[in-house]
Design an enzyme around this catalytic site. Structure first.
Site, mmCIF file in Angstrom:
data_model
loop_
_atom_site.group_PDB
_atom_site.id
_atom_site.type_symbol
_atom_site.label_atom_id
_atom_site.label_comp_id
_atom_site.label_asym_id
_atom_site.label_seq_id
_atom_site.Cartn_x
_atom_site.Cartn_y
_atom_site.Cartn_z
ATOM 1 N N ARG A 1 -30.733 18.281 16.145
ATOM 2 C CA ARG A 1 -29.402 17.974 16.665
ATOM 3 C C ARG A 1 -29.045 16.533 16.314
ATOM 4 O O ARG A 1 -29.831 15.809 15.701
ATOM 5 C CB ARG A 1 -29.377 18.184 18.189
ATOM 6 C CG ARG A 1 -30.416 17.367 18.944
ATOM 7 C CD ARG A 1 -30.533 17.792 20.398
ATOM 8 N NE ARG A 1 -31.478 16.930 21.117
ATOM 9 C CZ ARG A 1 -31.822 17.098 22.395
ATOM 10 N NH1 ARG A 1 -31.295 18.092 23.085
ATOM 11 N NH2 ARG A 1 -32.674 16.282 22.968
ATOM 12 N N TYR B 1 -37.976 0.375 22.617
ATOM 13 C CA TYR B 1 -37.133 0.918 21.548
ATOM 14 C C TYR B 1 -36.752 -0.168 20.547
ATOM 15 O O TYR B 1 -36.783 0.058 19.324
ATOM 16 C CB TYR B 1 -35.882 1.530 22.183
ATOM 17 C CG TYR B 1 -34.977 2.301 21.255
ATOM 18 C CD1 TYR B 1 -35.313 3.580 20.817
ATOM 19 C CD2 TYR B 1 -33.760 1.759 20.839
ATOM 20 C CE1 TYR B 1 -34.471 4.299 19.986
ATOM 21 C CE2 TYR B 1 -32.911 2.474 20.009
ATOM 22 C CZ TYR B 1 -33.269 3.742 19.589
ATOM 23 O OH TYR B 1 -32.426 4.450 18.769
ATOM 24 N N ALA C 1 -39.704 -0.882 18.388
ATOM 25 C CA ALA C 1 -39.919 0.209 17.440
ATOM 26 C C ALA C 1 -38.917 0.152 16.295
ATOM 27 O O ALA C 1 -39.275 0.319 15.118
ATOM 28 C CB ALA C 1 -39.829 1.557 18.160
ATOM 29 N N LYS C 2 -37.660 -0.093 16.614
ATOM 30 C CA LYS C 2 -36.621 -0.091 15.591
ATOM 31 C C LYS C 2 -36.703 -1.332 14.703
ATOM 32 O O LYS C 2 -36.345 -1.272 13.515
ATOM 33 C CB LYS C 2 -35.240 0.035 16.242
ATOM 34 C CG LYS C 2 -34.990 1.423 16.840
ATOM 35 C CD LYS C 2 -35.246 2.546 15.838
ATOM 36 C CE LYS C 2 -34.688 3.872 16.286
ATOM 37 N NZ LYS C 2 -34.978 4.948 15.302
ATOM 38 N N SER D 1 -31.905 0.745 14.156
ATOM 39 C CA SER D 1 -30.850 0.712 15.166
ATOM 40 C C SER D 1 -30.382 -0.724 15.338
ATOM 41 O O SER D 1 -31.138 -1.669 15.070
ATOM 42 C CB SER D 1 -31.386 1.233 16.505
ATOM 43 O OG SER D 1 -30.484 0.970 17.564
ATOM 44 N N ALA E 1 -34.423 16.616 13.424
ATOM 45 C CA ALA E 1 -33.190 17.126 12.805
ATOM 46 C C ALA E 1 -32.606 18.341 13.518
ATOM 47 O O ALA E 1 -31.714 18.994 12.997
ATOM 48 C CB ALA E 1 -33.449 17.479 11.337
#
Length: 252
Positions: free
Chosen positions: A15, A153, A156-157, A141, A13
């Site tokens: 950014r 990725y 993972a998503k 995602s 958190a």
């Protein structure tokens, strides 16, 4: 909407989407613990919330380190109160085509996204169960549907979605919901790094991506924060185990 003030933990958190989510939850009246590996930036994000009249602390933590997460949650409980909202947003990219991807590239991404979400949820859920109320929101995602150069990725998503649905089944009887938000292309530092990797400017990268988005633009962190805030709300008590694609069009 009026809401009972809660204590929220948002990972990753410092950014981007995480920071926007922390600010949104604070604006909704919640105290927020800003967790990130980037401790200085996490503290800056928390300080901004405090300056706007909210309650927040920033903590540096590796979300995949179970002992560090337990210690962070204990500190949050001491300083803000027992957390009953958790947003698992922490994530990294190690993009490459399969034949170029190393084991370290694979392990690092799954460690942060999946192990991180697991150990953080395990640490926080006890407080939710004790309170008889909780909200878990996991960041997935559109890459969960498959994306060239992102085998790690994407896996993972997609895993975050299965994790979310299982949490919904296990924790529902304790008054805890679990949902996932799956962003499309969002203008963040992570996307900027991707643009740099492929050798184009961020503006050109986002403009090209927007051509495939029905609403005609890339997303903003605040777009995702708004969806997360709904799942964290009192009104969302009958919504659990769902994946909401926030991608400017019908991505799934």
């Amino acid at each position: 909407m009026t809401a009972t003030p809660r204590v929220a933990v948002v990972t990753g958190a410092a950014r981007g989407i995480g920071a926007a989510t922390a600010r949104r939850l604070a604006a909704d009246g919640h105290a927020v613990a800003v967790l990130d590996l980037l401790e200085e930036q996490a503290s800056e994000t928390a300080a901004g919330i405090v300056a706007d009249g909210g309650r927040a602390i920033g903590l540096g933590v590796d979300v995949a380190d179970a002992a560090a997460v337990e210690a962070a949650v204990a500190r949050v409980t001491d300083e803000l109160g027992a957390p009953t909202i958790l947003v698992n947003n922490a994530g990294i990219l190690r993009d490459n085509l399969l034949f170029k991807m190393t084991e370290d590239d694979w392990d690092a991404v799954l460690r942060v996204h999946l192990r991180g979400a697991f150990v953080t949820t395990r640490a926080v859920q006890a407080h939710m169960v004790a309170a008889g109320w909780g909200r878990v929101v996991n960041l997935s995602s559109t890459s969960a549907l498959g994306n060239r150069g992102q085998a790690n990725y994407s896996a993972a998503k997609a895993g975050m979605q299965g994790f979310t649905k299982t949490l919904a089944i296990e924790l529902g009887k304790f008054g805890v919901t679990a949902n996932a938000v799956a962003p499309g292309v969002i203008a963040t530092d992570m996307i900027a790094a991707t643009a740099e990797r492929v050798g184009v400017s961020l503006e050109d990268f986002l403009a090209e991506a927007a051509k495939d988005v029905p609403v005609g633009r890339a997303g903003r962190p605040e777009d995702i924060a708004a969806a997360v805030a709904f799942f964290c709300s009192e009104e969302a008590s009958f919504v659990s185990g769902q994946v909401l694609y926030v991608a400017g069009g019908p991505k799934a």
